[in-house]
Design an enzyme around this catalytic site. Structure first.
Site, PDB file in Angstrom:
ATOM      1  N   ARG A 103      -6.251 -21.811 -44.138  1.00 26.75           N
ATOM      2  CA  ARG A 103      -6.318 -21.635 -42.683  1.00 26.75           C
ATOM      3  C   ARG A 103      -5.173 -20.708 -42.322  1.00 26.75           C
ATOM      4  NH1 ARG A 103      -7.198 -26.086 -38.022  1.00 26.75           N
ATOM      5  NH2 ARG A 103      -9.292 -25.679 -38.816  1.00 26.75           N
ATOM      6  N   HIS A 130     -14.835 -19.137 -38.433  1.00 26.09           N
ATOM      7  CA  HIS A 130     -14.650 -20.522 -38.869  1.00 26.09           C
ATOM      8  C   HIS A 130     -15.962 -20.957 -39.537  1.00 26.09           C
ATOM      9  CE1 HIS A 130     -13.006 -24.384 -39.293  1.00 26.09           C
ATOM     10  NE2 HIS A 130     -12.789 -24.739 -38.030  1.00 26.09           N
ATOM     11  N   GLN A 133     -16.951 -24.693 -40.032  1.00 26.07           N
ATOM     12  CA  GLN A 133     -17.341 -25.348 -38.790  1.00 26.07           C
ATOM     13  C   GLN A 133     -18.801 -25.055 -38.453  1.00 26.07           C
ATOM     14  OE1 GLN A 133     -15.386 -27.431 -36.679  1.00 26.07           O
ATOM     15  NE2 GLN A 133     -17.472 -27.831 -35.999  1.00 26.07           N
ATOM     16  N   ASP A 221     -15.694 -24.488 -26.797  1.00 29.07           N
ATOM     17  CA  ASP A 221     -14.476 -24.636 -27.611  1.00 29.07           C
ATOM     18  C   ASP A 221     -13.313 -24.486 -26.641  1.00 29.07           C
ATOM     19  OD1 ASP A 221     -12.632 -24.762 -29.676  1.00 29.07           O
ATOM     20  OD2 ASP A 221     -13.066 -22.765 -30.479  1.00 29.07           O
ATOM     21  N   CYS A 261     -16.282 -28.036 -31.494  1.00 26.30           N
ATOM     22  CA  CYS A 261     -15.675 -28.190 -32.829  1.00 26.30           C
ATOM     23  C   CYS A 261     -14.495 -29.141 -32.809  1.00 26.30           C
ATOM     24  CB  CYS A 261     -15.263 -26.818 -33.355  1.00 26.30           C
ATOM     25  SG  CYS A 261     -14.003 -26.009 -32.341  1.00 26.30           S
ATOM     26  N   ARG A 289     -18.584 -32.275 -41.078  1.00 21.25           N
ATOM     27  CA  ARG A 289     -17.684 -31.365 -41.803  1.00 21.25           C
ATOM     28  C   ARG A 289     -17.497 -31.881 -43.236  1.00 21.25           C
ATOM     29  NH1 ARG A 289     -13.863 -28.366 -38.931  1.00 21.25           N
ATOM     30  NH2 ARG A 289     -13.405 -27.511 -40.984  1.00 21.25           N
TER      31      ARG A 289
HETATM   32  N1  NVA Z   1     -11.008 -21.743 -31.630  1.00 23.72           N
HETATM   33  C1  NVA Z   1     -10.146 -22.823 -32.042  1.00 23.72           C
HETATM   34  C2  NVA Z   1     -10.834 -23.671 -33.043  1.00 23.72           C
HETATM   35  C3  NVA Z   1     -10.067 -24.890 -33.468  1.00 23.72           C
HETATM   36  C4  NVA Z   1     -10.742 -25.662 -34.547  1.00 23.72           C
HETATM   37  C5  NVA Z   1      -8.841 -22.264 -32.582  1.00 23.72           C
HETATM   38  O1  NVA Z   1      -8.882 -21.245 -33.291  1.00 23.72           O
HETATM   39  O2  NVA Z   1      -7.797 -22.832 -32.300  1.00 23.72           O
HETATM   40  N1   CP Z   2     -12.643 -28.180 -35.832  1.00 20.24           N
HETATM   41  C1   CP Z   2     -11.541 -28.046 -36.591  1.00 20.24           C
HETATM   42  O1   CP Z   2     -11.445 -27.160 -37.445  1.00 20.24           O
HETATM   43  O2   CP Z   2     -10.615 -28.992 -36.345  1.00 20.24           O
HETATM   44  P1   CP Z   2      -9.122 -29.012 -36.916  1.00 20.24           P
HETATM   45  O3   CP Z   2      -8.376 -27.903 -36.253  1.00 20.24           O
HETATM   46  O4   CP Z   2      -8.610 -30.378 -36.539  1.00 20.24           O
HETATM   47  O5   CP Z   2      -9.173 -28.811 -38.402  1.00 20.24           O
END
Ligand code: NVA
Ligand code: CP
Length: 314
Positions: A103, A130, A133, A221, A261, A289
């Site tokens: 990540r 993502h 997801q 989101d 998500c 997931r």
């Molecule tokens: N769009 C959000 C998704 C979190 C799982 C982010 O990038 O923070």
């Molecule tokens: N949806 C998702 O990726 O959640 P986290 O940021 O908690 O991993």
């Protein structure tokens, strides 16, 4: 399957079908108390530049249930923080673990890691996509509707990483994807163009109301993704009118489901009533997931093993 899952576009329709079928089987087997240790002796390195609840726990539990092991590697605790090159980190980790999930803030970091890794690499969220997801989301929609083909999905809010993966997967799923975002927060036109080039029916709606009209699935989101924290005030102002509430949901079909998500910002992009209400699919979405990522891990490693075996024979 390709060696890595960096984008939903790394998957063919055949790969997607295989992942969905394997995830369904793994979910049923788990409910029956059966978790075959298919990845015994395998380790997954998980590098996190950003926080995570679902991604970390679902990958870690997934590896455990498959008989393997997962290592949580906080970027700040690694030599990466002191300037070790991402390429060198990839070279070294490849000597220890069977696969790596990352990540990262920048998608380029994940691509750089993958370019120097000799083991499979999974995108656990970047600024661009993502994929894990959206695979869980596709699985959840198929559980509810039995298909994705011909459904209408409305994306309301920020045209971000999750939205991009939804757009790019539209050709594979056969869902019409309608997007309603404030102009300044629309997805990159290149993503829309690519989604269309992949056969996706992508519609840029003028308003959230127009997007959700007779939709089967409503997605949203956070308005402030990780890394955009400095823009909170401007974003909250720009997204007025983009909250998923009962009034908006009422415009969709009677069977419509709402997806997020998570983490959710209750009272901002979604109301408590919708998130906790009968249309919400978010808790199944979060659970899925786990099942889908177990299928991803199994398939990536099976393909990798097959390729390694072939190379040994050559
Ligand atoms: N769009 C959000 C998704 C979190 C799982 C982010 O990038 O923070
Ligand atoms: N949806 C998702 O990726 O959640 P986290 O940021 O908690 O991993």
């Amino acid at each position: 399957m390709k060696q890595n899952l960096l984008s939903v576009l790394d998957l063919s329709v055949v790969d997607l079908e295989r992942l969905m079928a394997d995830a369904a089987r793994l979910k049923t087997e788990r409910a029956e108390g059966c978790c075959p240790p298919l990845l015994a002796g395998r380790s997954l390195g998980m590098i996190f530049e950003k926080p995570s609840t679902r991604t970390r726990v679902s990958f870690e539990v997934g590896m455990f249930e498959l008989g393997g092991h997962a290592l949580h590697l906080n970027q700040g605790d690694m030599q990466l923080r002191r300037g070790e090159a991402i390429a060198d980190t990839a070279r070294v980790l490849s000597r220890y673990v069977s696969a790596v999930m990352i990540r990262a803030y920048s998608h380029a970091t994940i691509e750089e890691f993958a370019a120097h890794s000799t083991v499979p690499v999974i995108n656990g969220l970047s600024d661009l996509e993502h994929p894990c997801q959206i695979l869980a989301d596709i699985f959840t929609i198929r559980e509810r509707f039995g298909r994705t083909d011909g459904l209408v999905a409305a994306w309301i809010g920020d045209g971000n990483n999750v939205c991009n993966s939804l757009v790019l997967s539209a050709g594979m799923t056969g869902m019409e994807v309608r997007i309603a975002t404030p102009t300044a927060y629309a997805p990159d036109p290149a993503i829309i163009e690519r989604g269309r080039a992949e056969g996706g029916q992508i519609v840029c709606a003028r308003t959230p109301e127009e997007a959700v009209e007779e939709a089967d699935v409503i997605f949203t989101d956070t308005w402030v993704s990780m890394g955009s924290e400095g823009e909170e005030q401007a974003r909250r102002e720009a997204f007025v009118g983009y909250c998923i509430d009962d009034r908006l949901v009422a415009r969709a079909t009677d069977r419509a489901i709402v997806m997020h998500c998570l983490p959710a910002h209750r009272g901002e992009e979604i109301t408590d009533a919708v998130l906790d209400g009968p249309r919400s699919a978010v808790w199944d979405e979060a659970e899925n997931r786990l099942h889908v990522q177990k299928a991803v891990l199994m398939n990536l490693l099976a393909t990798f093993d097959e390729r390694t075996f072939q190379q040994m024979l050559e």
